[in-house]
Design a protein around this motif. Structure first.
Motif, short mmCIF file in Angstrom:
data_model
loop_
_atom_site.label_atom_id
_atom_site.label_comp_id
_atom_site.label_asym_id
_atom_site.label_seq_id
_atom_site.Cartn_x
_atom_site.Cartn_y
_atom_site.Cartn_z
N VAL A 240 0.46 -1.59 0.59
CA VAL A 240 -0.01 -0.17 -0.15
C VAL A 240 0.80 1.45 -0.45
CG1 VAL A 240 -1.97 1.23 1.44
CG2 VAL A 240 -1.93 -0.93 1.21
N ARG A 241 0.69 2.59 -0.68
CA ARG A 241 1.28 3.25 -0.51
C ARG A 241 0.76 4.17 0.14
NH1 ARG A 241 -0.58 3.48 -5.89
NH2 ARG A 241 -1.16 5.98 -5.94
N SER A 242 2.23 5.52 0.69
CA SER A 242 1.68 6.22 1.79
C SER A 242 0.40 6.78 1.73
CB SER A 242 3.01 6.71 2.18
OG SER A 242 3.86 6.94 1.16
N GLU A 243 0.53 7.55 0.03
CA GLU A 243 -0.17 8.44 0.29
C GLU A 243 -2.40 7.65 0.69
OE1 GLU A 243 1.04 7.59 -4.16
OE2 GLU A 243 2.15 7.74 -1.34
N ARG A 244 -2.55 6.92 0.64
CA ARG A 244 -3.51 6.07 0.64
C ARG A 244 -3.92 5.45 2.28
NH1 ARG A 244 -7.51 5.65 -1.76
NH2 ARG A 244 -8.27 3.71 -1.09
N LEU A 245 -2.37 4.79 3.07
CA LEU A 245 -2.41 5.37 4.01
C LEU A 245 -1.28 5.41 5.00
CD1 LEU A 245 -4.29 3.57 6.25
CD2 LEU A 245 -2.91 1.12 6.03
N GLU B 217 -4.69 -2.93 0.61
CA GLU B 217 -5.60 -2.56 0.59
C GLU B 217 -5.65 -1.55 1.85
OE1 GLU B 217 -9.85 -1.92 -0.31
OE2 GLU B 217 -8.54 -3.68 -1.72
N GLU C 225 -7.33 2.29 3.65
CA GLU C 225 -7.27 3.54 4.01
C GLU C 225 -7.15 4.03 5.50
OE1 GLU C 225 -11.63 4.85 2.47
OE2 GLU C 225 -10.40 3.75 0.96
#
Length: 665
Positions: free
Chosen positions: A484-489, A523, A525
């Protein structure tokens, strides 16, 4: 830069199978070096290093005991370790802080089960080792047979630096093979030849010299021995009879000349490890520390890296068996007892971890027992006592089920249970019983699957996670990663998930730890306003358990690998027993009317096997067992454990319990 300690020091552990004469040898070393004025005895219960009441009454060591003595200007920290397999965790902790070792064998029994377990551990850590063959005065002492066995079962690089004179009643001590004269016996010359061959094999120039002349110059041997021993390329063998004080001084001499001094960075940052804990009536908790770098002084505040806190030293003591003096200083390379650290536990890193070696896992507790107390009023005292004991031995892993009012401990075996009963009675005045030991199973995912959790109610909260869970190789433990990319989480929320996954896997669908799996966060959020950092600590177990309910789990059971040697005539009966216990084994090897069998056994079916083994072989069998890992149970084996706390699969109840706990704390 690592240098030698400021004064000549040796940190040496004494290891052996139970009853090989380890404590007696330690006692003689202290006596001969002038450390103690009179000799104690294990049988009479007066040995210096056996100071727990249970050690004196049973005549066995259950705790590693630290003592020190001086010899020709060298200070030696000596740690006498337990020989019984149930106390392997004590041995393991001592191994971590030793620079050299003396492994004691009996000239009568030779290489025994525990001898090999310890040998493998010493080799894994590459600790320079002297082998001392004790009990040369006993009926049945066989120095040559023992030496052959050492070279076959332990290492072909073991070589005698002494030749024994006679054996049994006629044992007259041992002479250095480096000082032999032409008049010495052929036997003694045979021992010298064995040493020359072993040394020559280590270096090509020496081998050519040996092949040309049939011998090596004495000076060459004297010069090469310390370096070869310290590099783990040679294991010098010595002989003696400790109960008569024979062979002790040459052993001490070998300890200071052949085993290495500690590497220490006196000017470096503080870096050390706590390797045992004790209670002292006056000083409270006492932490034994081996310091690798830096200096500690009375009243210093020191960082405990493992627990992320700082504690002040009230006193630094040098310990000799039961005596202690306040020395106020501990320098790199040395060992001392530190008072005043109320939170310290075994294995804690003090200062920084830069110079501390890793640990060896030998002891894996495979059994769990329930603790029973005689009356309800004692319950709080039993909990407190066991928490204290678990600080001294972290492997006990006390599980306190507050709702069920139950206590469970992990143990290695029956003798450990007996010792715990004894210690609880003697130290705390508590009469405690233990239930029947049961086996510790584990779980692993049966197939690949996904777990999903959307924790968005009741507000304020917001944590959405999706995990991919897949089976891993046997023995691989847990591998966790995130795609998961850090901008998503955000990174900090991802850290919270990574921290919570191992905790979430402590109890699977059947209540056992889940292992040998890959978990990937695919995933995630968060919500700019609604997310609280603890939302992810709460959501992770629900997501993981949801995943396990989709993959299903397989039960794993612990296995022992075993090697046994029995009289040939009892072979058929024993092989039948092994088959009944679901054992698997290779074709037996027959040597001189004895049969040797190697294989694996499930722990669950063989709990009472060591006890029955004696009568099955009329006391003439030898059995060695080692932990061999976990494997899948047969489909008909069912085992479930009572869950601690609320099951995260019951999400509404779990959220409520978690929030209540937060509100109450």
């Amino acid at each position: 830069m690592e240098t030698m300690a400021s004064k000549p020091i040796r940190n040496i552990g004494i290891f052996a199978h139970v009853d090989a004469g380890k404590t007696t040898t330690t006692e003689q070393i202290l006596y001969r070096s002038g450390r103690i004025r009179s000799l104690g005895s294990v049988d009479a219960g007066t040995a210096q290093t056996d100071f727990l009441e249970v050690e004196r009454s049973r005549g066995i060591s259950v705790r590693a005991a630290a003592t020190r003595f001086s010899w020709q200007g060298v200070t030696v920290n000596l740690v006498d370790t337990p020989g019984h397999v149930d106390f392997l965790s004590e041995v393991e902790r001592s191994l971590r802080v030793m620079d050299g070792a003396v492994l004691i064998l009996s000239a009568v029994e030779g290489v025994q089960a525990q001898t090999e377990v310890i040998w493998h551990a010493l080799r894994e850590r590459n600790i320079p080792t002297l082998i001392y063959v004790n009990k040369m005065d006993r009926i049945g002492a066989d120095p040559q047979g023992t030496l052959k066995q050492i070279r076959r079962l332990l290492s072909p690089q073991a070589a005698p630096v002494q030749a024994p004179i006679g054996a049994e009643d006629g044992f007259g001590g041992a002479v250095s093979v480096l000082g032999l004269t032409p008049g010495d016996s052929e036997d003694a010359k045979g021992y010298l030849q064995l040493l020359e061959e072993t040394v020559a094999e280590r270096e090509e120039s020496l081998l050519l010299q040996y092949l040309d002349n049939g011998t090596l110059p004495r000076e060459e041997l004297v010069q090469k021995l310390p370096a070869l021993t310290q590099n783990g390329e040679l294991f010098p063998v010595l002989f003696g009879a400790s109960s008569k004080g024979m062979g002790i001084e040459p052993l001490i001499q070998a300890m200071v000349t052949l085993l290495p001094p500690p590497l220490a960075a006196l000017n470096g940052p503080v870096s050390g490890v706590v390797f045992r804990m004790e209670r002292d009536a006056a000083m409270g908790r006492v932490a034994y520390v081996r310091l690798y770098s830096g200096v500690l002084r009375n009243r210093d505040s020191v960082r405990n890296e493992t627990q992320q806190l700082e504690e002040k030293i009230t006193q630094i003591r040098k310990i000799d068996g039961q005596k202690a003096e306040d020395v106020g200083l501990l320098e790199a390379g040395d060992i001392a007892a530190v008072c005043g650290w109320n939170h310290a536990r075994i294995g804690d890193i003090i200062g920084c971890a830069d110079h501390v070696p890793g640990e060896t896992r030998l002891a894996v507790p495979l059994l769990t027992v329930q603790v029973k107390w005689s009356n309800e009023a004692e319950y709080p005292a039993v909990v407190a006592a066991l928490q204290e004991l678990a600080d001294e031995d972290p492997l006990l892993d006390l599980q306190w089920l507050q709702e069920q009012r139950e206590l469970h401990l992990k143990v290695m075996g029956p003798i450990q249970i007996e010792v715990l009963t004894h210690v609880l009675n003697n130290r705390y005045g508590l009469k405690v019983d233990f239930g029947q030991p049961s086996v510790i199973y584990k779980e692993t995912p049966a197939q690949m699957g996904e777990g999903f959790i959307a924790y968005t109610m009741p507000k304020p909260c917001w944590a959405i996670l999706r995990f991919r869970i897949e089976p891993g190789e046997r023995g691989s433990g847990l591998t966790y990663s995130s795609t998961v990319r850090s901008e998503r989480l955000l990174e900090r929320y991802q850290h919270e998930v990574a921290r919570s996954v191992p905790e979430a896997l402590q109890q699977g669908l059947f209540g056992w730890e889940v292992t040998d799996l890959k978990v990937t966060l695919i995933e995630g959020e968060h919500h700019v306003w609604h997310t609280h950092p603890l939302d992810f600590a709460l959501a992770t177990p629900m997501g993981i358990m949801d995943g396990l309910s989709h993959t299903g789990v397989k039960l794993l059971e612990p296995l022992l690998s075993f090697r046994l040697s029995i009289p040939e005539e009892t072979g058929g009966k024993l092989m039948n027993e092994l088959i009944l216990m679901r054992g698997e084994f290779d074709t037996p090897v027959v040597r001189q009317e004895r049969m040797e069998i190697e294989g694996t056994l499930p722990v669950a079916t063989s709990l009472d096997f060591p006890a029955r083994f004696g009568s099955l072989t009329k006391g003439r069998g030898a059995l060695a067992t080692f932990f061999a890992g976990y494997r899948e149970c047969p489909p008909d084996v069912k085992a479930e454990r009572v869950r601690r706390g609320v099951n995260p699969l019951d999400q509404a109840k779990y959220i409520l319990a978690f929030r209540n706990a937060l509100a109450g704390s």
